[in-house]
Design a protein around this motif. Structure first.
Motif, PDB file in Angstrom:
ATOM      1  N   GLN A 200       0.853  -1.190   0.000  1.00  0.00           N
ATOM      2  CA  GLN A 200       0.000   0.000   0.000  1.00  0.00           C
ATOM      3  C   GLN A 200       0.891   1.243   0.000  1.00  0.00           C
ATOM      4  O   GLN A 200       1.917   1.278   0.695  1.00  0.00           O
ATOM      5  CB  GLN A 200      -0.919   0.003   1.226  1.00  0.00           C
ATOM      6  CG  GLN A 200      -2.051  -0.997   1.158  1.00  0.00           C
ATOM      7  CD  GLN A 200      -1.619  -2.435   0.924  1.00  0.00           C
ATOM      8  OE1 GLN A 200      -1.913  -3.033  -0.110  1.00  0.00           O
ATOM      9  NE2 GLN A 200      -0.856  -3.000   1.863  1.00  0.00           N
ATOM     10  N   ILE A 260      -3.255   7.294  -4.183  1.00  0.00           N
ATOM     11  CA  ILE A 260      -2.912   6.130  -3.367  1.00  0.00           C
ATOM     12  C   ILE A 260      -2.920   4.907  -4.266  1.00  0.00           C
ATOM     13  O   ILE A 260      -3.480   4.935  -5.362  1.00  0.00           O
ATOM     14  CB  ILE A 260      -3.925   5.947  -2.217  1.00  0.00           C
ATOM     15  CG1 ILE A 260      -5.355   5.816  -2.769  1.00  0.00           C
ATOM     16  CG2 ILE A 260      -3.837   7.115  -1.237  1.00  0.00           C
ATOM     17  CD1 ILE A 260      -6.380   5.483  -1.719  1.00  0.00           C
ATOM     18  N   HIS A 262      -2.714   0.315  -4.329  1.00  0.00           N
ATOM     19  CA  HIS A 262      -2.624  -1.037  -3.766  1.00  0.00           C
ATOM     20  C   HIS A 262      -1.983  -1.875  -4.874  1.00  0.00           C
ATOM     21  O   HIS A 262      -2.552  -2.012  -5.956  1.00  0.00           O
ATOM     22  CB  HIS A 262      -4.042  -1.513  -3.427  1.00  0.00           C
ATOM     23  CG  HIS A 262      -4.175  -2.985  -3.221  1.00  0.00           C
ATOM     24  ND1 HIS A 262      -3.501  -3.668  -2.237  1.00  0.00           N
ATOM     25  CD2 HIS A 262      -4.946  -3.927  -3.861  1.00  0.00           C
ATOM     26  CE1 HIS A 262      -3.845  -4.950  -2.281  1.00  0.00           C
ATOM     27  NE2 HIS A 262      -4.711  -5.136  -3.263  1.00  0.00           N
ATOM     28  N   ARG A 280      -6.361   2.759  -5.805  1.00  0.00           N
ATOM     29  CA  ARG A 280      -7.410   2.893  -4.784  1.00  0.00           C
ATOM     30  C   ARG A 280      -6.948   2.148  -3.537  1.00  0.00           C
ATOM     31  O   ARG A 280      -5.947   1.433  -3.574  1.00  0.00           O
ATOM     32  CB  ARG A 280      -8.709   2.272  -5.300  1.00  0.00           C
ATOM     33  CG  ARG A 280      -8.523   0.832  -5.738  1.00  0.00           C
ATOM     34  CD  ARG A 280      -9.780   0.034  -5.747  1.00  0.00           C
ATOM     35  NE  ARG A 280      -9.600  -1.288  -6.325  1.00  0.00           N
ATOM     36  CZ  ARG A 280      -9.089  -2.347  -5.705  1.00  0.00           C
ATOM     37  NH1 ARG A 280      -8.650  -2.236  -4.462  1.00  0.00           N
ATOM     38  NH2 ARG A 280      -8.988  -3.513  -6.312  1.00  0.00           N
ATOM     39  N   PRO A 281      -7.724   2.254  -2.441  1.00  0.00           N
ATOM     40  CA  PRO A 281      -7.358   1.459  -1.261  1.00  0.00           C
ATOM     41  C   PRO A 281      -7.613  -0.021  -1.540  1.00  0.00           C
ATOM     42  O   PRO A 281      -8.422  -0.351  -2.410  1.00  0.00           O
ATOM     43  CB  PRO A 281      -8.324   1.965  -0.178  1.00  0.00           C
ATOM     44  CG  PRO A 281      -9.015   3.148  -0.735  1.00  0.00           C
ATOM     45  CD  PRO A 281      -8.904   3.092  -2.218  1.00  0.00           C
ATOM     46  N   CYS A 287      -7.525  -2.054   4.468  1.00  0.00           N
ATOM     47  CA  CYS A 287      -7.338  -0.649   4.854  1.00  0.00           C
ATOM     48  C   CYS A 287      -7.206  -0.536   6.369  1.00  0.00           C
ATOM     49  O   CYS A 287      -6.378   0.216   6.886  1.00  0.00           O
ATOM     50  CB  CYS A 287      -8.564   0.155   4.436  1.00  0.00           C
ATOM     51  SG  CYS A 287      -8.240   1.210   3.074  1.00  0.00           S
ATOM     52  N   THR A 290      -3.898  -1.852   7.475  1.00  0.00           N
ATOM     53  CA  THR A 290      -2.840  -0.900   7.083  1.00  0.00           C
ATOM     54  C   THR A 290      -2.824   0.282   8.053  1.00  0.00           C
ATOM     55  O   THR A 290      -1.761   0.738   8.480  1.00  0.00           O
ATOM     56  CB  THR A 290      -3.074  -0.420   5.629  1.00  0.00           C
ATOM     57  OG1 THR A 290      -2.778  -1.506   4.756  1.00  0.00           O
ATOM     58  CG2 THR A 290      -2.193   0.760   5.271  1.00  0.00           C
ATOM     59  N   ASP A 297      -4.760   6.195   7.383  1.00  0.00           N
ATOM     60  CA  ASP A 297      -6.040   5.790   6.797  1.00  0.00           C
ATOM     61  C   ASP A 297      -5.946   6.119   5.300  1.00  0.00           C
ATOM     62  O   ASP A 297      -5.813   7.284   4.914  1.00  0.00           O
ATOM     63  CB  ASP A 297      -7.164   6.585   7.476  1.00  0.00           C
ATOM     64  CG  ASP A 297      -8.518   6.366   6.820  1.00  0.00           C
ATOM     65  OD1 ASP A 297      -8.575   5.822   5.693  1.00  0.00           O
ATOM     66  OD2 ASP A 297      -9.529   6.771   7.420  1.00  0.00           O
ATOM     67  N   MET A 298      -6.027   5.093   4.459  1.00  0.00           N
ATOM     68  CA  MET A 298      -5.749   5.334   3.031  1.00  0.00           C
ATOM     69  C   MET A 298      -6.794   6.223   2.367  1.00  0.00           C
ATOM     70  O   MET A 298      -6.476   6.969   1.438  1.00  0.00           O
ATOM     71  CB  MET A 298      -5.621   4.013   2.289  1.00  0.00           C
ATOM     72  CG  MET A 298      -4.312   3.314   2.636  1.00  0.00           C
ATOM     73  SD  MET A 298      -3.961   1.934   1.553  1.00  0.00           S
ATOM     74  CE  MET A 298      -3.440   2.745   0.052  1.00  0.00           C
TER      75      MET A 298
END
Lengths: 400, 274
Positions: A200, A260, A262, A280-281, A287, A290, A297-298
């Protein structure tokens, strides 16, 4: 409409293209929220400052609405975290001239062939692949690549559009099953052997920071299914450093500037091979873990990046995670006891089931729930799993 | 908009030899400079094959649309005997029959193709498919034929009277033999009956002459795939200096690509021979 043009409202204005969690995060962050959705769920319409129903496949119409709203009160950013809507999100940000993930990067992530071309041009490892449209072509490609192979949709959902094939018959069936008239292209891809990692990251001004590296466990039989994740990932310092550097280089090659990601990478005998990047997350509850191990917090990170704000970061609350997906190897009626959550550790373990006792489950159904332990002791995960007393009673008509 | 039509020039063509990616990059850089100096709001390259060059353009933010596919055959790994033996038996029987029927009363051979015949047969075939002949105008065909003569390799079908009735006009650069232009005496062969026999002859010639790759060009996908050719997507790649304008190009390419995928024969292409 609430918050439309009230005097004294100095909140930044952000457009979210779809998104339940995004809207929650935006409201919590004190952002004036415009939600574009198709259609807008009633509960979100009540929360967003300006809910707008529109056809999200009509980019020109969405841009017209955006410009009208921007004219009434300037919009600071456009964000989105759903694969399907990322190209529109990036398009709107670009057309309005506000910060947002590069449209080229979203288009490169949205199309696996383009992704592989851009990465290979940057001398980064990707699986060997052939583009096909017909079963005969796919079988010839599989023969050239060597079995097993993966047959994938070029565009669309990652796991749902992928089948693992071990012989020509399976390849033919996969091409038939995955056929889509709107985009008949499929990728036949060599299977890459080696441990897999989910990485991430947050990219700001084209500089990528990796915020978590998780070891990923998957079943590669038929449709690939995630089985679980571990943190720490079990890599030594040097290997993890190389992996982080590889991901940063990959995102740069794809044109990431603000956003962001993944990313899934396999470490083959010949080096890292990039399997997929999603701007995206991650899905499931990745999430959440992570955030537990990194303090980031993504979804909030996506908002911070879009607004050009400093990255919000809390202190990590866990240094170990064992995350297991609930899958079934037989079909039938599921039963379990949710009273298993008795441990008092912080952060608390999580058992999250997507089915209720008495529901029908099957091996083809994929993931039905998740069990997460933040305890460093592997026994704690076993205790949680045992306490759940998960069982499946086969239907008389259904064998294994 | 300044658009460079590659004529496969950026990939094994007359502009850049296969494998010389830095030269292709230099040409694209030159195109960008020229576009700016001319005040073009956008620029681009047509028919970029899905290889390193396309990857670099995608990574550099070019909008792209996959709007055509070229079919290529690796000709390094087999003798003609091995090639035919590797083909599934049923398919081999069918294509052999097509070859026999199409080659009746014809001699198929690799040979020279004069400018007049190239223009006449090419334009006959274009007209037959309701394609304007100005997509391959007379002066262009003559110039290509003349200037690329040292690299020319054509497969021609000759009737009993010695007249050329069909041709695949191709050129080979550094081991990549590209069949770019097809021509046909349509009054005699409206459906390109000698096609299979000419294709088989071309493949065998490639297999026995040190050719690495036989590029069979666009169109007739199912026939070329039956002969083992592999599809290589061809991209239209476009860019502008302005982020807002490039976004428009991305949106336009997205629609173009969707239209292309929705049509079994691609974009406004009736049917092509090579």
């Amino acid at each position: 409409m609430p918050g439309w043009d009230e005097d004294g409202d100095h909140r930044p204005t952000v457009v979210s293209v779809s998104g339940r969690r995004v809207v929650d995060v935006m409201v919590e962050a004190g952002v004036r929220t415009i939600l574009f959705d198709d259609p807008t769920p009633l509960d979100l319409a009540c929360v967003a400052d300006v809910p707008v129903d529109l056809d999200l496949d009509d980019w020109s119409a969405a841009e017209s609405v955006l410009r009208r709203l921007h004219h009434q009160r300037p919009i600071d950013a456009v964000i989105g975290v759903y694969d399907l809507r990322l190209p529109l999100t990036a398009y709107l940000a670009a057309r309005l001239g506000v910060r947002g993930l590069s449209l080229a990067a979203t288009m490169n992530c949205n199309d696996k062939l383009r992704m592989r071309l851009a990465l290979r041009a940057a001398a980064l490892g990707v699986p060997d692949h052939v583009v096909v449209a017909e079963p005969g072509e796919a079988q010839a490609a599989a023969l050239r690549l060597g079995y097993p192979v993966l047959v994938k949709k070029v565009t669309g959902a990652a796991g749902a559009g992928t089948l693992v094939c071990r012989d020509p018959r399976q390849v033919k069936d996969a091409v038939t099953a995955l056929h889509d008239e709107t985009d008949p292209r499929l990728l036949v891809e060599a299977y890459v052997d080696g441990p897999e990692y989910a990485i991430q990251s947050v990219t700001r001004d084209s500089i990528t920071e990796v915020i978590s590296v998780l070891a990923q466990h998957s079943a590669m039989d038929g449709r690939p299914v995630e089985l679980g994740y571990d943190f720490p990932a079990g890599l030594d310092e040097s290997r993890e450093f190389d992996l982080r550097r590889f991901v940063a280089a990959a995102l740069e090659a794809l044109g990431f500037d603000h956003g962001i990601a993944h990313t899934q990478v396999r470490l083959s005998l010949t080096g890292p091979v990039l399997i997929n990047v999603s701007a995206r997350p991650p899905g499931g509850r990745l999430c959440e873990i992570t955030e537990a191990v990194s303090g980031v917090d993504m979804v909030r990170a996506a908002l911070d990046v879009a607004l050009g704000a400093p990255l919000g970061r809390r202190a990590p609350v866990a240094d170990h995670v064992r995350y297991r997906c609930v899958t079934f190897d037989q079909a039938g009626t599921v039963n379990y006891d949710i009273g298993a959550l008795t441990e008092g550790a912080a952060p608390a373990p999580v058992i999250s089931m997507d089915v209720h006792p008495g529901d029908h489950v099957s091996p083809e159904g994929g993931v039905y729930g998740r069990i997460i332990s933040y305890d460093g002791d592997p026994v704690s995960l076993e205790r949680l799993t045992d306490a759940l007393s998960l069982s499946v009673r086969p239907h008389p008509s259904e064998g294994r | 908009m300044l658009l460079a039509h590659s004529l496969a020039g950026l990939h094994g063509g007359p502009l850049v030899l296969p494998g010389h990616q830095p030269a292709a990059q230099a040409l694209v850089a030159g195109l960008e400079r020229t576009a700016r100096s001319l005040g073009a709001w956008a620029w681009g390259v047509a028919n970029v094959p899905a290889d390193g060059m396309a990857g670099r353009l995608l990574g550099a933010g070019y909008a792209a649309a996959h709007v055509a596919t070229a079919y290529r055959l690796d000709t390094t790994k087999a003798t003609p005997e091995d090639y035919w033996a590797a083909m599934p038996r049923r398919r081999r029987g069918k294509v052999r029959r097509e070859q026999r029927l199409g080659a009746r009363e014809l001699t198929i051979a690799e040979g020279g193709l004069d400018e007049d015949t190239l223009v006449r047969l090419t334009h006959d075939l274009l007209r037959e498919h309701d394609t304007p002949t100005d997509v391959l105008p007379d002066p262009f065909l003559r110039a290509v034929s003349r200037r690329l003569r040292p690299y020319g390799r054509a497969t021609i079908a000759t009737g009993e009277g010695g007249e050329i009735v069909a041709a695949f006009a191709g050129w080979e650069f550094a081991g990549e033999w590209s069949m770019w232009i097809a021509g046909l005496r349509t009054g005699r062969y409206p459906a390109f009956e000698p096609y299979h026999a000419m294709l088989a002859h071309t493949i065998e010639a490639a297999l026995t002459s040190g050719t690495r790759v036989l590029n069979l060009g666009r169109g007739n996908a199912s026939v070329k795939a039956r002969y083992g050719a592999v599809g290589t997507p061809l991209y239209l790649a476009l860019k502008s200096d302005d982020r807002r304008d490039t976004a428009l190009l991305h949106a336009w390419c997205r629609r173009l690509e969707a239209r292309s995928h929705a049509s079994p024969h691609g974009l406004a292409v009736s049917s092509r021979c090579c």
